[in-house]
Motif scaffolding. Structure first.
Motif, PDB file in Angstrom:
ATOM      1  N   ARG A  11       0.860  -1.246   0.361  1.00 52.83           N
ATOM      2  CA  ARG A  11      -0.040  -0.101   0.400  1.00 52.83           C
ATOM      3  C   ARG A  11       1.267   1.050   0.240  1.00 52.83           C
ATOM      4  N   PHE A  12       0.099   2.386  -0.518  1.00 56.33           N
ATOM      5  CA  PHE A  12       0.990   3.206  -0.788  1.00 56.33           C
ATOM      6  C   PHE A  12       0.330   4.718  -0.056  1.00 56.33           C
ATOM      7  N   PHE A  13       1.103   5.794  -0.040  1.00 54.66           N
ATOM      8  CA  PHE A  13       0.792   6.717   0.352  1.00 54.66           C
ATOM      9  C   PHE A  13       1.859   8.170   0.378  1.00 54.66           C
ATOM     10  N   THR A  14       1.036   9.099   1.285  1.00 52.17           N
ATOM     11  CA  THR A  14       1.924  10.567   1.272  1.00 52.17           C
ATOM     12  C   THR A  14       1.681  10.843   2.280  1.00 52.17           C
ATOM     13  N   TYR A  15       3.013  10.988   3.372  1.00 53.15           N
ATOM     14  CA  TYR A  15       2.663  11.125   4.363  1.00 53.15           C
ATOM     15  C   TYR A  15       3.133  12.886   3.988  1.00 53.15           C
ATOM     16  N   TYR A  16       2.567  13.882   4.931  1.00 49.55           N
ATOM     17  CA  TYR A  16       3.264  15.413   4.561  1.00 49.55           C
ATOM     18  C   TYR A  16       4.286  15.576   3.290  1.00 49.55           C
ATOM     19  N   ASP A  17       3.729  14.856   2.007  1.00 48.89           N
ATOM     20  CA  ASP A  17       3.662  14.824   0.872  1.00 48.89           C
ATOM     21  C   ASP A  17       5.172  14.630   0.784  1.00 48.89           C
ATOM     22  N   SER A  18       5.554  13.326   1.712  1.00 47.09           N
ATOM     23  CA  SER A  18       6.788  12.613   1.426  1.00 47.09           C
ATOM     24  C   SER A  18       6.401  11.029   1.334  1.00 47.09           C
ATOM     25  N   PRO A  19       6.626  10.367  -0.278  1.00 44.39           N
ATOM     26  CA  PRO A  19       6.096   9.339  -0.211  1.00 44.39           C
ATOM     27  C   PRO A  19       6.404   8.116   0.893  1.00 44.39           C
ATOM     28  N   VAL A  20       5.686   7.130   1.604  1.00 42.25           N
ATOM     29  CA  VAL A  20       5.510   6.215   2.722  1.00 42.25           C
ATOM     30  C   VAL A  20       4.998   4.891   1.696  1.00 42.25           C
ATOM     31  N   LYS A  21       5.792   3.781   2.051  1.00 45.72           N
ATOM     32  CA  LYS A  21       4.890   2.678   1.295  1.00 45.72           C
ATOM     33  C   LYS A  21       5.187   1.625   2.934  1.00 45.72           C
ATOM     34  N   LEU A  22       3.889   0.490   2.834  1.00 49.44           N
ATOM     35  CA  LEU A  22       4.055  -0.772   3.700  1.00 49.44           C
ATOM     36  C   LEU A  22       3.987  -1.900   2.831  1.00 49.44           C
ATOM     37  N   VAL A  23       4.605  -2.678   3.120  1.00 46.39           N
ATOM     38  CA  VAL A  23       4.929  -4.162   2.081  1.00 46.39           C
ATOM     39  C   VAL A  23       5.157  -5.250   3.247  1.00 46.39           C
ATOM     40  N   GLU A  24       4.858  -6.090   2.817  1.00 49.23           N
ATOM     41  CA  GLU A  24       4.739  -7.758   3.320  1.00 49.23           C
ATOM     42  C   GLU A  24       7.131  -8.115   3.840  1.00 49.23           C
ATOM     43  N   ALA A  31       6.338  -4.224   6.803  1.00 51.54           N
ATOM     44  CA  ALA A  31       6.955  -2.945   7.234  1.00 51.54           C
ATOM     45  C   ALA A  31       7.062  -1.783   6.218  1.00 51.54           C
ATOM     46  N   GLY A  32       7.287  -0.312   7.347  1.00 53.15           N
ATOM     47  CA  GLY A  32       6.810   1.209   6.625  1.00 53.15           C
ATOM     48  C   GLY A  32       8.355   1.192   5.931  1.00 53.15           C
ATOM     49  N   TRP A  33       8.401   1.928   4.815  1.00 52.30           N
ATOM     50  CA  TRP A  33       9.802   2.428   4.104  1.00 52.30           C
ATOM     51  C   TRP A  33       9.074   3.924   3.518  1.00 52.30           C
ATOM     52  N   ARG A  34      10.077   4.730   3.759  1.00 56.03           N
ATOM     53  CA  ARG A  34       9.697   6.268   4.094  1.00 56.03           C
ATOM     54  C   ARG A  34      10.968   7.179   2.874  1.00 56.03           C
ATOM     55  N   PRO A  44      13.877   2.971   7.192  1.00 59.63           N
ATOM     56  CA  PRO A  44      12.426   2.469   7.975  1.00 59.63           C
ATOM     57  C   PRO A  44      11.631   3.579   8.420  1.00 59.63           C
ATOM     58  N   ALA A  45      10.283   3.172   8.251  1.00 56.12           N
ATOM     59  CA  ALA A  45       9.201   4.219   8.627  1.00 56.12           C
ATOM     60  C   ALA A  45       7.709   3.042   9.401  1.00 56.12           C
ATOM     61  N   ASN A  46       8.691   1.976  10.296  1.00 50.54           N
ATOM     62  CA  ASN A  46       7.467   1.301  11.207  1.00 50.54           C
ATOM     63  C   ASN A  46       6.994   1.986  11.714  1.00 50.54           C
ATOM     64  N   ASN A  47       7.313   3.008  12.252  1.00 52.61           N
ATOM     65  CA  ASN A  47       6.384   4.126  13.615  1.00 52.61           C
ATOM     66  C   ASN A  47       5.210   5.361  12.529  1.00 52.61           C
ATOM     67  N   LEU A  48       5.058   4.960  11.304  1.00 56.67           N
ATOM     68  CA  LEU A  48       4.126   5.578  10.427  1.00 56.67           C
ATOM     69  C   LEU A  48       2.763   4.511  10.088  1.00 56.67           C
ATOM     70  N   ILE A  49       3.198   2.308  10.301  1.00 54.28           N
ATOM     71  CA  ILE A  49       2.511   2.212  10.003  1.00 54.28           C
ATOM     72  C   ILE A  49       0.706   1.901  10.489  1.00 54.28           C
ATOM     73  N   ASP A  50       1.123   2.162  11.510  1.00 52.97           N
ATOM     74  CA  ASP A  50      -0.984   2.291  13.080  1.00 52.97           C
ATOM     75  C   ASP A  50      -1.211   4.095  12.065  1.00 52.97           C
TER      76      ASP A  50
END
Length: 147
Positions: A11-24, A31-34, A44-50
């Motif tokens: 799944r794909f997001f922007t967080y404060y206009d920064s690309p973030v992806k959640l992957v298996e 795992a979250g990546w920014r 690593p952006a696991n802190n953003l998953i929830d």
């Protein structure tokens, strides 16, 4: 897409206009990546998953795969400078965008398609470079499976 306990990934997001992806992850987790604007790689952006999945907010937007590729390459092309084929393609897009600004017009369908094609290509090229350098968040297949 992979189903993970009812959660379709990636799944794909922007967080404060920064690309973030959640992957298996290989063990079946998430795992979250920014995107790092400094390197173009993935932090690593696991802190953003929830937050992106459950909390939300005006600063979080779920985007399609194509939009994720677009945002990622828009940021890389804006923030990064260097030598080589990827950077030459970033320069090409910057030149087209500068012409549009100077002429105060929107891109033609041909220019839109050209920019979209270049960004998809640079995404794959950059992600392949990141993989070779050992970036665990790199995945060039995101753009090749984009719609």
């Amino acid at each position: 897409m992979t189903q993970l306990r009812g959660l379709a990934l990636p799944r794909f997001f922007t967080y404060y206009d920064s690309p973030v992806k959640l992957v298996e992850t290989p063990d079946g987790g998430v795992a979250g990546w920014r995107l790092s604007p400094d390197t173009g790689g993935w932090r690593p952006a696991n802190n953003l998953i929830d937050k992106v999945l459950f909390v939300g907010g005006d600063e979080i937007h779920e985007v399609s795969r194509d939009e994720f590729v677009w945002h990622t390459e828009q940021d890389r092309g804006h923030y990064l400078r260097g030598e080589g084929p990827v950077y030459a393609l970033y320069e090409t897009v910057r030149a087209i965008e500068e012409t549009l600004r100077e002429e105060r017009r929107y891109p033609t369908p041909h220019e839109q398609a050209l920019i979209k094609g270049i960004r998809r290509r640079t995404f794959v090229m950059f992600e392949e470079q990141l993989q070779r350098a050992g970036d665990p968040g790199a995945d060039p297949t995101i753009a090749t499976t984009a719609s």
